[in-house]
Design an enzyme around this catalytic site. Structure first.
Site, PDB file in Angstrom:
ATOM      1  N   ASN A 164     -10.571 115.048 164.033  1.00  0.00           N
ATOM      2  CA  ASN A 164     -11.765 115.779 163.581  1.00  0.00           C
ATOM      3  C   ASN A 164     -12.068 117.055 164.356  1.00  0.00           C
ATOM      4  O   ASN A 164     -12.635 117.976 163.796  1.00  0.00           O
ATOM      5  CB  ASN A 164     -12.980 114.853 163.480  1.00  0.00           C
ATOM      6  CG  ASN A 164     -13.366 114.229 164.787  1.00  0.00           C
ATOM      7  OD1 ASN A 164     -12.539 114.097 165.694  1.00  0.00           O
ATOM      8  ND2 ASN A 164     -14.603 113.838 164.915  1.00  0.00           N
ATOM      9  N   TYR A 165     -11.731 117.095 165.640  1.00  0.00           N
ATOM     10  CA  TYR A 165     -11.805 118.362 166.395  1.00  0.00           C
ATOM     11  C   TYR A 165     -10.422 118.549 167.014  1.00  0.00           C
ATOM     12  O   TYR A 165     -10.228 118.276 168.205  1.00  0.00           O
ATOM     13  CB  TYR A 165     -12.932 118.324 167.441  1.00  0.00           C
ATOM     14  CG  TYR A 165     -14.288 118.387 166.784  1.00  0.00           C
ATOM     15  CD1 TYR A 165     -14.826 119.606 166.390  1.00  0.00           C
ATOM     16  CD2 TYR A 165     -15.003 117.230 166.514  1.00  0.00           C
ATOM     17  CE1 TYR A 165     -16.065 119.667 165.737  1.00  0.00           C
ATOM     18  CE2 TYR A 165     -16.232 117.283 165.869  1.00  0.00           C
ATOM     19  CZ  TYR A 165     -16.753 118.498 165.486  1.00  0.00           C
ATOM     20  OH  TYR A 165     -17.963 118.561 164.841  1.00  0.00           O
ATOM     21  N   LYS A 187      -0.671 113.654 172.853  1.00  0.00           N
ATOM     22  CA  LYS A 187      -0.241 113.097 171.552  1.00  0.00           C
ATOM     23  C   LYS A 187      -1.368 113.377 170.551  1.00  0.00           C
ATOM     24  O   LYS A 187      -2.393 112.696 170.518  1.00  0.00           O
ATOM     25  CB  LYS A 187       0.041 111.603 171.736  1.00  0.00           C
ATOM     26  CG  LYS A 187      -0.146 110.698 170.539  1.00  0.00           C
ATOM     27  CD  LYS A 187       0.875 110.894 169.445  1.00  0.00           C
ATOM     28  CE  LYS A 187       0.488 110.052 168.235  1.00  0.00           C
ATOM     29  NZ  LYS A 187      -0.392 110.770 167.281  1.00  0.00           N
ATOM     30  N   ASP A 225       2.232 102.396 171.181  1.00  0.00           N
ATOM     31  CA  ASP A 225       2.272 101.286 172.143  1.00  0.00           C
ATOM     32  C   ASP A 225       3.223 101.603 173.295  1.00  0.00           C
ATOM     33  O   ASP A 225       2.967 101.251 174.439  1.00  0.00           O
ATOM     34  CB  ASP A 225       2.724  99.990 171.456  1.00  0.00           C
ATOM     35  CG  ASP A 225       1.614  99.392 170.596  1.00  0.00           C
ATOM     36  OD1 ASP A 225       0.585 100.082 170.416  1.00  0.00           O
ATOM     37  OD2 ASP A 225       1.773  98.265 170.110  1.00  0.00           O
ATOM     38  N   GLU A 260     -13.182 107.377 174.278  1.00  0.00           N
ATOM     39  CA  GLU A 260     -14.269 107.987 173.491  1.00  0.00           C
ATOM     40  C   GLU A 260     -14.074 107.517 172.060  1.00  0.00           C
ATOM     41  O   GLU A 260     -13.169 107.988 171.365  1.00  0.00           O
ATOM     42  CB  GLU A 260     -14.171 109.521 173.546  1.00  0.00           C
ATOM     43  CG  GLU A 260     -14.474 110.137 174.889  1.00  0.00           C
ATOM     44  CD  GLU A 260     -15.961 110.156 175.212  1.00  0.00           C
ATOM     45  OE1 GLU A 260     -16.788 110.017 174.290  1.00  0.00           O
ATOM     46  OE2 GLU A 260     -16.288 110.310 176.399  1.00  0.00           O
ATOM     47  N   ARG A 293     -17.901 113.285 162.201  1.00  0.00           N
ATOM     48  CA  ARG A 293     -18.166 113.487 163.625  1.00  0.00           C
ATOM     49  C   ARG A 293     -18.590 112.152 164.223  1.00  0.00           C
ATOM     50  O   ARG A 293     -19.351 111.418 163.602  1.00  0.00           O
ATOM     51  CB  ARG A 293     -19.300 114.522 163.825  1.00  0.00           C
ATOM     52  CG  ARG A 293     -18.991 115.854 163.210  1.00  0.00           C
ATOM     53  CD  ARG A 293     -20.138 116.857 163.251  1.00  0.00           C
ATOM     54  NE  ARG A 293     -21.380 116.347 163.714  1.00  0.00           N
ATOM     55  CZ  ARG A 293     -22.372 115.900 162.927  1.00  0.00           C
ATOM     56  NH1 ARG A 293     -22.238 115.894 161.616  1.00  0.00           N
ATOM     57  NH2 ARG A 293     -23.479 115.473 163.468  1.00  0.00           N
ATOM     58  N   CYS A 294     -18.089 111.878 165.429  1.00  0.00           N
ATOM     59  CA  CYS A 294     -18.484 110.622 166.075  1.00  0.00           C
ATOM     60  C   CYS A 294     -19.980 110.603 166.319  1.00  0.00           C
ATOM     61  O   CYS A 294     -20.594 109.546 166.344  1.00  0.00           O
ATOM     62  CB  CYS A 294     -17.727 110.457 167.387  1.00  0.00           C
ATOM     63  SG  CYS A 294     -17.945 111.871 168.464  1.00  0.00           S
ATOM     64  N   GLU A 389     -18.918 102.507 160.709  1.00  0.00           N
ATOM     65  CA  GLU A 389     -18.866 103.966 160.832  1.00  0.00           C
ATOM     66  C   GLU A 389     -18.548 104.567 159.467  1.00  0.00           C
ATOM     67  O   GLU A 389     -17.602 104.148 158.810  1.00  0.00           O
ATOM     68  CB  GLU A 389     -17.794 104.363 161.860  1.00  0.00           C
ATOM     69  CG  GLU A 389     -17.918 105.800 162.277  1.00  0.00           C
ATOM     70  CD  GLU A 389     -16.953 106.193 163.390  1.00  0.00           C
ATOM     71  OE1 GLU A 389     -15.826 105.683 163.419  1.00  0.00           O
ATOM     72  OE2 GLU A 389     -17.333 107.048 164.212  1.00  0.00           O
TER      73      GLU A 389
HETATM   74  P1  NAP Z   1      -7.631 107.147 165.024  1.00  0.00           P
HETATM   75  O1  NAP Z   1      -7.053 106.770 163.729  1.00  0.00           O
HETATM   76  O2  NAP Z   1      -8.041 106.070 165.948  1.00  0.00           O
HETATM   77  O3  NAP Z   1      -6.550 108.102 165.719  1.00  0.00           O
HETATM   78  C1  NAP Z   1      -6.839 108.806 166.892  1.00  0.00           C
HETATM   79  C2  NAP Z   1      -5.558 109.081 167.642  1.00  0.00           C
HETATM   80  O4  NAP Z   1      -5.050 107.865 168.140  1.00  0.00           O
HETATM   81  C3  NAP Z   1      -4.452 109.679 166.795  1.00  0.00           C
HETATM   82  O5  NAP Z   1      -3.708 110.566 167.593  1.00  0.00           O
HETATM   83  C4  NAP Z   1      -3.630 108.472 166.427  1.00  0.00           C
HETATM   84  O6  NAP Z   1      -2.295 108.801 166.126  1.00  0.00           O
HETATM   85  C5  NAP Z   1      -3.716 107.702 167.736  1.00  0.00           C
HETATM   86  N1  NAP Z   1      -3.494 106.263 167.660  1.00  0.00           N
HETATM   87  C6  NAP Z   1      -3.883 105.399 166.705  1.00  0.00           C
HETATM   88  N2  NAP Z   1      -3.487 104.141 167.025  1.00  0.00           N
HETATM   89  C7  NAP Z   1      -2.848 104.225 168.224  1.00  0.00           C
HETATM   90  C8  NAP Z   1      -2.193 103.301 169.082  1.00  0.00           C
HETATM   91  N3  NAP Z   1      -2.105 101.997 168.773  1.00  0.00           N
HETATM   92  N4  NAP Z   1      -1.626 103.744 170.212  1.00  0.00           N
HETATM   93  C9  NAP Z   1      -1.693 105.054 170.528  1.00  0.00           C
HETATM   94  N5  NAP Z   1      -2.274 105.981 169.761  1.00  0.00           N
HETATM   95  C10 NAP Z   1      -2.864 105.583 168.624  1.00  0.00           C
HETATM   96  O7  NAP Z   1      -8.910 108.093 164.824  1.00  0.00           O
HETATM   97  P2  NAP Z   1      -9.069 109.345 163.868  1.00  0.00           P
HETATM   98  O8  NAP Z   1      -9.233 108.853 162.462  1.00  0.00           O
HETATM   99  O9  NAP Z   1      -8.032 110.386 164.151  1.00  0.00           O
HETATM  100  O10 NAP Z   1     -10.466 109.950 164.382  1.00  0.00           O
HETATM  101  C11 NAP Z   1     -11.704 109.501 163.952  1.00  0.00           C
HETATM  102  C12 NAP Z   1     -12.292 108.519 164.953  1.00  0.00           C
HETATM  103  O11 NAP Z   1     -12.420 109.148 166.226  1.00  0.00           O
HETATM  104  C13 NAP Z   1     -13.714 108.100 164.572  1.00  0.00           C
HETATM  105  O12 NAP Z   1     -13.858 106.737 164.814  1.00  0.00           O
HETATM  106  C14 NAP Z   1     -14.578 108.924 165.515  1.00  0.00           C
HETATM  107  O13 NAP Z   1     -15.846 108.375 165.765  1.00  0.00           O
HETATM  108  C15 NAP Z   1     -13.734 108.951 166.736  1.00  0.00           C
HETATM  109  N6  NAP Z   1     -14.119 110.073 167.598  1.00  0.00           N
HETATM  110  C16 NAP Z   1     -14.815 109.793 168.740  1.00  0.00           C
HETATM  111  C17 NAP Z   1     -15.250 110.841 169.545  1.00  0.00           C
HETATM  112  C18 NAP Z   1     -16.017 110.563 170.797  1.00  0.00           C
HETATM  113  O14 NAP Z   1     -16.120 111.477 171.615  1.00  0.00           O
HETATM  114  N7  NAP Z   1     -16.557 109.380 170.996  1.00  0.00           N
HETATM  115  C19 NAP Z   1     -14.950 112.165 169.196  1.00  0.00           C
HETATM  116  C20 NAP Z   1     -14.230 112.407 168.039  1.00  0.00           C
HETATM  117  C21 NAP Z   1     -13.818 111.350 167.237  1.00  0.00           C
HETATM  118  P3  NAP Z   1      -1.810 108.891 164.587  1.00  0.00           P
HETATM  119  O15 NAP Z   1      -2.634 109.958 163.966  1.00  0.00           O
HETATM  120  O16 NAP Z   1      -0.371 109.203 164.711  1.00  0.00           O
HETATM  121  O17 NAP Z   1      -2.082 107.539 163.980  1.00  0.00           O
END
Ligand code: NAP
Length: 487
Positions: A164-165, A187, A225, A260, A293-294, A389
């Site tokens: 998202n960012y 990554k 992993d 996060e 956005r989170c 969410e």
């Molecule tokens: P996501 O599906 O969890 O993916 C985030 C990152 O993690 C990607 O690079 C993804 O790679 C990687 N990933 C996923 N499973 C993994 C594993 N088992 N081992 C290592 N890496 C892994 O999240 P998203 O859909 O991109 O982003 C949205 C989420 O992020 C929302 O839940 C949002 O609230 C959260 N977020 C939180 C914050 C904060 O500051 N709290 C800020 C922004 C976003 P791949 O893309 O290759 O699967």
């Protein structure tokens, strides 16, 4: 000519980006496509790193960890300042690619690039402020000893970022990571990784020693992993979903973790609020960047006494948020990152409607990830959208009796990232802000986190630790103690 020409090439009319390992731009044996959320066209292809490339990146970062740790703070600051300057000089290319790969509007992409530039310069300043402390041994057994608690770099940092960012979140990890003297493997999210590959080139040009920054693209199911459980990685800084974060925590082993994760921010709206301000802030908090956005407001807890008037005003305000193609300069709500994300929002909205919520506006899903701005009233605790969410452009109204009921519902969530409250009564606001269980509570504004001057992070399913320029640098160091015993 662009400085990024050396990190990409054209084959069969498609642009292909390479990955950065140990100062070299390399190809893996496979690639995958990056699609535009705006129209589904292919933006470019990127490398699909396998465990072989992941291992090379870890080894490179491991071997380079002393190179960066041994640089003076002023030299690390120079690298970060230069990276900020280079990003500024090349900002149009970054804005263009973020618009293409993430489906952001020009204004959103421009804001993200500017925040990234500013964060690099702030981190450069902050890198010169890393201090330890001298501790006098003040109990009988230690009376004659003096301890020095010195801050050292952690070693090898794995930075995993969400879609998202795509640029800012990476820089929010790379800048403090370098300031603290660590080598890094980045990554990026597979939906939109190109801007961070380009930023790898910026860091190289800024003078980062080979191996200190490595950027690898690839599917988390193949290399996630492997990287997260790798014994040569000392710390993982992860931003993404709670499901992935919890999985990573379960396999990481003896590593420092910064997580996060997701959020479900409540906005509490009381009868004594500044009404017009509350309406504008709530709608912005729900719809900005299509709710992806989170810190998005995803539960509006409005007291019954003003609920009808508030909902009507929200409806009028939502109509101003133009929905459509993000390349159109008037668009304020563009597509979600992909069709899967839009289908999830549709499921949550339909579940709520089937259980009695009133659909007042929107509610329609279109091709790709397009989902209309939507207003749902009379949402209650039995509906999934009250707890899961949303990550989409939905204003979810829950009518409550009073502040106490609002705080109770706010705190029932498994998430604890952000919250906000609207009231002109400062005593009430402070009292509530201390009782709401969230990493940050914002008074009279929607949650927003800017550059990272204030600490930011969540509790429970929203994560571990706090991010922010100073706080992240602190988190990315470890304390090394030297004790001088006098006799
Ligand atoms: P996501 O599906 O969890 O993916 C985030 C990152 O993690 C990607 O690079 C993804 O790679 C990687 N990933 C996923 N499973 C993994 C594993 N088992 N081992 C290592 N890496 C892994 O999240 P998203 O859909 O991109 O982003 C949205 C989420 O992020 C929302 O839940 C949002 O609230 C959260 N977020 C939180 C914050 C904060 O500051 N709290 C800020 C922004 C976003 P791949 O893309 O290759 O699967």
């Amino acid at each position: 000519m662009s400085i990024f020409d050396s990190i990409r090439f054209v084959r069969n009319n498609e642009t292909i980006y390479k990955i950065l390992i140990n100062g070299q731009w390399l190809e893996a044996s496979e690639t995958f496509e990056i699609k535009s959320p705006a129209d589904g066209s292919i933006v470019a292809r990127v490398q699909k790193a396998s465990q072989k490339e992941a291992e090379l990146a870890v080894q490179a970062a491991y071997d380079a960890r002393t190179k960066i740790a041994n640089l003076d703070a002023s030299e690390r600051a120079k690298i970060l300042d230069k990276a900020g300057d280079l990003l500024e000089q090349n900002k149009n290319e970054f804005i263009d690619i973020i618009m293409k790969e993430s489906g952001k509007t020009f204004k959103q992409a421009q804001g993200e690039v500017q925040a990234s530039i500013d964060r690099l310069h702030y981190a450069a300043d902050e890198s010169k402020e890393i201090r330890g402390e001298i501790i006098k041994g003040d109990v009988a057994s230690d009376k004659k000893s003096i301890g020095m608690a010195i801050k050292q770099s952690i070693g090898v940092l794995l930075a995993i970022t969400p879609f998202n960012y795509p640029l800012f979140t990476g820089i929010a990890k790379i800048a403090p990571g370098i300031a603290a003297g660590n080598s890094i493997i980045v990554k990026p999210a597979s939906d939109d990784p190109i801007c961070l590959l380009m930023f790898g080139k910026i860091m190289q040009e800024a003078g980062t020693p080979d191996g200190v920054i490595n950027v690898i693209t690839g599917s988390s199911s193949e290399i996630g992993d492997y990287l997260c459980s790798h014994p040569k990685i000392n710390m993982i800084s992860f931003t993404g979903s709670s499901v992935a974060g919890k999985h990573i925590a379960s396999i990481a082993g003896m590593k420092k973790l910064h997580l996060e994760l997701g959020g479900k921010a409540p906005a509490i709206v009381l009868e004594d609020c500044d009404f017009n301000l509350a309406v504008k802030e709530v709608v912005t908090g729900c719809l900005k960047y299509s709710g992806q956005r989170c810190d998005a407001i995803s539960r509006v807890l409005v007291v019954e006494s003003i609920a009808d008037k508030f909902v009507n005003a929200v409806l009028e305000e939502v109509k101003n948020w133009k929905f459509g193609d993000p390349r159109n300069p008037d668009t304020m709500v563009g597509p979600l990152i992909n069709e899967r994300a839009a289908k999830k929002v549709e499921d949550l909205v339909n579940d709520a409607i089937s259980k009695g919520a009133k659909l007042l506006y929107g509610g329609k899903r279109y091709a790709l990830g397009y989902y209309e701005p939507t207003v749902l009233d009379y949402v209650n605790r039995d509906m999934r959208i009250a707890w899961e969410e949303t990550f989409g452009p939905v204003v979810t109204i829950m009518r409550v009796k009073d502040l106490e009921e609002a705080i109770k519902i706010a705190n029932e969530s498994e998430y604890g990232l952000d919250a906000c409250i609207f009231t002109k009564d400062i005593d009430k606001a402070f009292d509530a802000a201390q009782r709401i269980e969230a990493g940050s509570v914002h008074i009279n504004a929607h949650p927003t986190h800017g550059l990272g001057i204030f600490p930011f992070g969540g509790d429970e399913s929203s994560g571990l630790g706090r991010e922010g320029i100073k706080y992240s640098i602190e988190d990315m160091t470890k304390i090394h103690t030297i004790v001088l015993h006098t006799h």
